[in-house]
Scaffold this motif. Structure first.
Motif, PDB file in Angstrom:
ATOM      1  N   TRP A 153       9.693 -11.436  18.814  1.00 34.04           N
ATOM      2  CA  TRP A 153       8.827 -11.706  19.962  1.00 34.04           C
ATOM      3  C   TRP A 153       7.471 -10.991  19.848  1.00 34.04           C
ATOM      4  O   TRP A 153       6.860 -10.597  20.852  1.00 34.04           O
ATOM      5  CB  TRP A 153       9.512 -11.313  21.276  1.00 34.04           C
ATOM      6  N   ARG A 155       7.002  -8.051  18.795  1.00 32.44           N
ATOM      7  CA  ARG A 155       7.173  -6.645  19.173  1.00 32.44           C
ATOM      8  C   ARG A 155       8.112  -5.952  18.196  1.00 32.44           C
ATOM      9  O   ARG A 155       8.988  -6.569  17.588  1.00 32.44           O
ATOM     10  CB  ARG A 155       7.775  -6.512  20.588  1.00 32.44           C
ATOM     11  N   ASN A 157      11.205  -3.843  18.122  1.00 28.71           N
ATOM     12  CA  ASN A 157      12.323  -3.578  19.033  1.00 28.71           C
ATOM     13  C   ASN A 157      13.146  -2.412  18.515  1.00 28.71           C
ATOM     14  O   ASN A 157      13.573  -2.401  17.355  1.00 28.71           O
ATOM     15  CB  ASN A 157      13.206  -4.818  19.158  1.00 28.71           C
ATOM     16  N   ARG A 192      22.638  -5.185  20.396  1.00 31.96           N
ATOM     17  CA  ARG A 192      21.929  -6.143  21.238  1.00 31.96           C
ATOM     18  C   ARG A 192      22.782  -6.562  22.439  1.00 31.96           C
ATOM     19  O   ARG A 192      22.266  -6.832  23.512  1.00 31.96           O
ATOM     20  CB  ARG A 192      21.573  -7.391  20.433  1.00 31.96           C
ATOM     21  N   ASN A 214      10.775  -1.220  28.505  1.00 29.69           N
ATOM     22  CA  ASN A 214      12.187  -1.474  28.261  1.00 29.69           C
ATOM     23  C   ASN A 214      12.438  -2.983  28.243  1.00 29.69           C
ATOM     24  O   ASN A 214      11.740  -3.745  28.902  1.00 29.69           O
ATOM     25  CB  ASN A 214      13.054  -0.839  29.350  1.00 29.69           C
ATOM     26  N   LYS A 215      13.431  -3.395  27.493  1.00 32.54           N
ATOM     27  CA  LYS A 215      13.821  -4.793  27.430  1.00 32.54           C
ATOM     28  C   LYS A 215      14.618  -5.161  28.680  1.00 32.54           C
ATOM     29  O   LYS A 215      15.488  -4.419  29.116  1.00 32.54           O
ATOM     30  CB  LYS A 215      14.671  -5.034  26.183  1.00 32.54           C
ATOM     31  N   ARG A 221      17.448  -4.055  33.437  1.00 34.23           N
ATOM     32  CA  ARG A 221      16.682  -3.293  32.445  1.00 34.23           C
ATOM     33  C   ARG A 221      17.615  -2.519  31.525  1.00 34.23           C
ATOM     34  O   ARG A 221      18.528  -1.836  31.978  1.00 34.23           O
ATOM     35  CB  ARG A 221      15.741  -2.323  33.164  1.00 34.23           C
ATOM     36  N   TRP A 225      16.889   0.131  25.120  1.00 32.58           N
ATOM     37  CA  TRP A 225      16.191  -0.871  24.316  1.00 32.58           C
ATOM     38  C   TRP A 225      14.699  -0.822  24.652  1.00 32.58           C
ATOM     39  O   TRP A 225      14.295  -1.095  25.770  1.00 32.58           O
ATOM     40  CB  TRP A 225      16.762  -2.249  24.603  1.00 32.58           C
ATOM     41  N   GLN A 227      10.711  -2.006  23.663  1.00 34.53           N
ATOM     42  CA  GLN A 227       9.875  -2.984  22.970  1.00 34.53           C
ATOM     43  C   GLN A 227       8.469  -2.400  22.849  1.00 34.53           C
ATOM     44  O   GLN A 227       7.874  -1.968  23.836  1.00 34.53           O
ATOM     45  CB  GLN A 227       9.849  -4.304  23.732  1.00 34.53           C
TER      46      GLN A 227
END
Length: 307
Positions: A153, A155, A157, A192, A214-215, A221, A225, A227
């Protein structure tokens, strides 16, 4: 006969898991047996390793639920370093960096190398160690941080698993007193599909830094994780460097005008500053790196000529 023998071995192994889980896990490692039947050890590629519990490796993706990675990708170690330096956690009682400076240097180099050769179905996992003082500096302890990194994406991660996991020296000595620093820990490299249960990450969030967040998943949230928009952070850093450079130039110009006049007829002798004050200011410019050695020598001579 073989079936009975395998069944007996399986029963023994189940009992071993209950009594000596660490030994059982290490036995699996030595036999290259995985619970899912995947021999990940044979498919991993070592980028850097220093003992059994400090490494950076390329491994298969842990899950394809979020799609394929955008690998290979070329990111400079310097840009990754800048980005990881901005990565901090808001604990609610203060803001702390995720990594130490030494860890950032090591991880930045490893990620730059690994991401440039990894394919769309590969991640990078790491385990790094750092010493920390405890009890007002009276004792030292070593802590591990383990995680998973991939580019997707647009980014970088970063999914953390074990975070600030203390190294158990006492257990290592009891497990194998003859072998220092050879005990193989079982690390959570982050996933993930599920959030880390590390107590040092639960309910924490990324510090509000432009380009880092944060993802968010369907459950909310993910505190483990992060990004990171490497390009955005790097550009902002370059802008700050340019602004600092312009400010330094302005300071230099003002100091030089104060020392030698504005060039429009103003005399440095009538500027109201003594020879001593001007020499002190000149030394300050040199110490700040705003003027070269040659400029310093020339201007010092000009000031002394006014004696």
């Amino acid at each position: 006969m073989k079936v009975r023998l395998l069944s007996a071995c399986f029963v023994v192994f189940l009992c071993l898991i209950q009594v000596e889980p660490v030994f059982a896990a290490n036995l699996l490692d030595s036999l290259n047996i995985g619970f899912l039947g995947v021999d990940e050890k044979k498919s991993e590629k070592i980028i850097w390793q220093d003992g059994p519990n400090r490494y950076i490796k390329i491994v298969p993706q842990d899950s394809t639920n979020f799609g394929l990675n955008e690998h290979p990708v070329n990111l400079s170690a310097e840009d990754i370093n800048i980005s990881l330096s901005q990565l901090k956690i808001d604990t609610g009682r203060g803001v702390i960096p995720v990594f130490s400076e030494e860890q950032i240097i090591r991880l930045s180099a490893g990620l730059a190398s690994g991401l440039s050769v990894a394919n769309t179905e590969q991640d990078i996992i790491f385990v790094l160690e750092k010493p920390e003082s405890q009890m007002m500096g009276q004792t030292n302890a070593d802590f591990f941080v383990a995680g998973r990194v991939f580019y997707q994406w647009g980014r970088l991660n970063l999914v953390l698993g074990d975070y600030d996991r203390v190294r158990n020296i006492g257990f290592e000595s009891a497990y194998d007193p003859k072998s220092a620093d050879t005990h193989n820990y079982r690390f959570d490299h982050g996933k993930r599909t599920s959030e880390s249960v590390s107590p040092n990450l639960i309910d924490k969030k990324a510090f509000d830094t432009p380009g880092i967040s944060n993802k968010f998943v369907t459950s909310g949230r993910r505190s483990d994780w992060f990004q990171v928009d490497v390009n955005k952070i790097s550009s902002a850093f370059d802008k700050r460097k340019r602004m600092a450079f312009q400010q330094a130039k302005s300071e230099k110009l003002m100091e030089m005008q104060s020392l030698f006049g504005s060039g429009s007829g103003a005399s440095p002798v009538t500027s109201g500053r003594t020879i001593e004050e001007r020499l002190v200011s000149l030394n300050s410019l040199k110490n700040k790196g705003l003027i070269s050695e040659e400029e310093y020598s020339l201007k010092r001579k000009q000031i002394l000529d006014d004696l």
